[in-house]
Design a protein around this motif. Structure first.
Motif, PDB file in Angstrom:
ATOM      1  N   THR A 149      -3.613  -7.214  -1.444  1.00 22.60           N
ATOM      2  CA  THR A 149      -2.866  -8.073  -2.386  1.00 22.60           C
ATOM      3  C   THR A 149      -2.398  -7.320  -3.614  1.00 22.60           C
ATOM      4  O   THR A 149      -1.450  -7.736  -4.294  1.00 22.60           O
ATOM      5  N   ASN A 150      -3.049  -6.200  -3.892  1.00 17.08           N
ATOM      6  CA  ASN A 150      -2.629  -5.383  -5.037  1.00 17.08           C
ATOM      7  C   ASN A 150      -1.671  -4.278  -4.622  1.00 17.08           C
ATOM      8  O   ASN A 150      -1.434  -3.343  -5.382  1.00 17.08           O
ATOM      9  N   GLN A 151      -1.154  -4.401  -3.385  1.00 16.24           N
ATOM     10  CA  GLN A 151      -0.227  -3.403  -2.835  1.00 16.24           C
ATOM     11  C   GLN A 151      -0.869  -2.007  -2.712  1.00 16.24           C
ATOM     12  O   GLN A 151      -0.180  -0.999  -2.763  1.00 16.24           O
ATOM     13  N   GLU A 152      -2.183  -2.027  -2.524  1.00 18.62           N
ATOM     14  CA  GLU A 152      -2.901  -0.774  -2.299  1.00 18.62           C
ATOM     15  C   GLU A 152      -3.053  -0.545  -0.796  1.00 18.62           C
ATOM     16  O   GLU A 152      -3.336  -1.485  -0.038  1.00 18.62           O
TER      17      GLU A 152
END
Length: 629
Positions: free
Chosen positions: A160-163
């Motif tokens: 969700t944190n684009q990690e």
């Protein structure tokens, strides 16, 4: 080879696909992605060539040659944006058919690929209608499915944190499935964590992550211990994930390992010096060589240890070697694989040393073997000096024999003349002393004959023989003419078979055969007439006497036989009879100088030949003269 070149090599089979779409690869021209000035076609599939009706030499041309002038700039910017932004794009463009220069609208898919753009083209179904975008999966499947190398495409899985947390299989070709031993259903849609839990145990996960985050292409060889295999792997960043191209190189690595072990054994146990060198290149040019491994023998030549030499440049050990002829030989060996052999001399610690060496290409390395020839060279020089001393000594002895025999003739003639005067003027007054005077004359005559024979022998050793065609038949006939009186007096019968022509000195050969025939006439039993047979036969190399079986031996020889039915001799004297003044019988039985057979041997030696004798008492003698044809 850089990553772009390797990727292009792996895609070469792909571009040969016969699919509905044409596929071509356009490489960017420029120093970096920010200064691209053009795109040139580096490869194209047969279908692409067919769609545009391109000639066989179309590769190497600018993309502009396939595009109308009005659309060139727009398409160029599309190519550049795809490459610089590493984002796949779809468009519709007009491409020109080469033969007619007529325009045809095509649907294009542009995929960034290392330092170029992969283009798939198919005719537009309805010109100028909206293009239904072809999914990346369809493009890759159509383009890569028949590639001989394995190809897998992974989609990045983000939280969700684009990690980045994982990679998901989105495409794999048939070769990839075969190499991995999996089915398409087992991998498509699965993540690495699902297929290889935990993800960190998958050896290349960290590398995939690095390529995805940095956009830097990875190329290398990787070992998979669970499977015992090696793969050549290229990983490139594509939009939303990574594409992996790989091929099984286990067999090559095994062969490489075996080759390295063989080289190691060769270097370690080489009788001379041996070293393995790695080429040092700059802009595809050889600039130096680096020592990878050497044995102690070579290290001792350099007055260093093997460990000290490891990693050093030849330019440090031998400054300026690139300007010597050796540099050209090294380049030739590395380029062609031909073996080169050479020699060198070098001053080490003030002492000149000599060595021979061989250059052999071993994979991408250069194997050099050395053999120190210093001691051999010194031994050879010593032998040459001894040979010169022997030649001088022989020459002095020959000169002495020539001068002595010549100078002794004068006082001997005086003795003969004075003894003749004594006999003619005072012979009746001498009385019983006449016997002693006769003996003195006989001794003087024998000494004169011996001196003349010795003079003839010394001339054979001093003077060089002529080299001209000589008929042995003519030589024998001349010898028989000179011996005509002895032949008539003894009633000798001489049979002569056809004889060859050889290269030699006619006068010397006449002496040889005159002496042999004269011996056969002389050494005959009481009351018997000599019977002499002279014949010839060709002799093969394996039938030659051992004395002639040397590297300097001629290819062909003839053997001339002179046989008689005389008194013969014991075989143990076969060598002795060729010595100077060697006699087997008393002077009163068979007079002579004792030099005749020595002259025969010298003439044969002068002609690089040989004379042998075999006999039994009372059964005659057989002389064989071997002469090169």
């Amino acid at each position: 080879m850089n990553s772009s070149e390797f990727t292009v090599t792996n895609l070469r089979a792909t571009l040969d696909l016969s699919t509905a779409q044409g596929v071509a690869l356009f490489a960017a021209i420029g120093s970096d992605q920010q200064s691209i000035i053009d795109f040139r076609c580096s490869m194209m599939s047969p279908r692409f060539r067919q769609l545009l009706d391109c000639p066989a030499d179309a590769t190497g041309q600018s993309f502009r040659q396939f595009t109308p002038i009005a659309e060139q700039q727009a398409l160029f910017e599309q190519f550049r944006d795809v490459l610089t932004q590493q984002q796949q794009a779809y468009c519709r463009a007009t491409l020109l058919q080469t033969a007619t220069q007529s325009g045809q609208v095509y649907e294009l898919t542009l995929i960034p690929l290392s330092d170029g753009v992969l283009v798939t083209a198919s005719p537009a179904a309805t010109p100028m209608q909206p293009v239904e975008q072809v999914s990346r999966l369809q493009v890759l499947e159509n383009s890569f499915n028949a590639c001989l190398n394995g190809i897998t495409v992974y989609e990045a899985v983000l939280d969700t944190n684009q990690e980045l947390i994982d990679f998901r299989f989105v495409a794999i070709n048939e070769a990839g499935l075969t190499i991995n031993g999996l089915s398409r259903e087992q991998v498509i849609g699965k993540t690495l964590r699902e297929l290889y839990p935990p993800t960190d145990s998958f050896g290349l996960y960290a590398t995939y992550r690095q390529v995805y985050l940095t956009h830097e292409t990875h190329q290398g060889e990787h070992f998979y211990p669970d499977y015992g295999i090696w793969r050549q792997v290229v990983i490139v960043r594509i939009s939303g994930g990574v594409m992996v191209t790989y091929q099984d190189i286990t067999l090559q690595k095994q062969l490489q390992t075996e080759q390295q072990q063989l080289i190691e054994e060769l270097i370690t146990h080489a009788p001379g010096g041996a070293l393995l060198l790695e080429p040092v290149m700059d802009k595809q040019q050889l600039v130096d060589l680096r020592v990878v491994r050497c044995n102690e023998t070579y290290a001792q030549l350099r007055r260093k240890s093997a460990a000290e030499l490891s990693g050093q440049l030849i330019g440090q050990l031998a400054p300026g070697w690139q300007s010597t002829p050796l540099y050209a030989h090294v380049r030739q060996v590395l380029l062609t694989g031909e073996v080169y052999q050479g020699s060198e001399s070098r001053a080490i610690d003030g002492r000149l040393r000599y060595a021979t060496f061989r250059l052999v290409r071993a994979g991408t390395f250069l194997l050099v073997t050395y053999e120190d020839q210093t001691q051999h060279r010194q031994d050879q020089q010593h032998l040459d000096m001894l040979a010169q001393d022997l030649n001088r000594l022989t020459h002095n002895i020959q000169e002495f024999a020539f001068v002595a025999s010549h100078d002794l003739q004068e006082p001997l003639r005086k003795i003969q003349q004075l003894s003749d005067l004594l006999v003619s003027k005072y012979g009746e007054r001498i009385g019983d002393g006449r016997v002693y005077l006769d003996r003195m004359q006989q001794a003087a005559n024998r000494l004169s004959g011996s001196l003349k024979a010795l003079l003839g022998y010394s001339r054979l050793t001093v003077h060089q023989q002529k080299k001209e065609p000589v008929s042995i038949t003519t030589v024998i006939n001349k010898a028989l003419i000179r011996l005509e009186t002895a032949i008539h007096r003894s009633g000798a019968r001489v049979e002569v078979e056809p004889l060859p022509t050889i290269h030699g000195d006619a006068s010397q050969l006449e002496q040889l055969f005159e002496q042999l025939i004269a011996n056969s006439i002389k050494f005959v039993g009481s009351g018997k007439s000599p019977h002499i047979r002279i014949g010839c036969e060709s002799v093969a190399g394996g039938q030659l006497p051992a004395q002639l079986q040397t590297p300097a031996a001629a290819a062909d020889y003839c053997c001339i036989r002179v046989s008689d039915e005389g008194i013969g001799f014991e075989q143990k004297y076969a060598e002795r009879i060729f010595g100077i003044f060697q006699r087997l019988h008393g002077q009163h039985h068979y007079p002579g100088t004792g030099i005749g057979l020595a002259i025969c041997q010298r003439v044969a030696f002068n002609h690089k030949g040989l004379i042998t004798a075999s006999s039994q008492p009372g059964k005659g003698a057989d002389f064989r003269v071997y002469l090169p044809v």
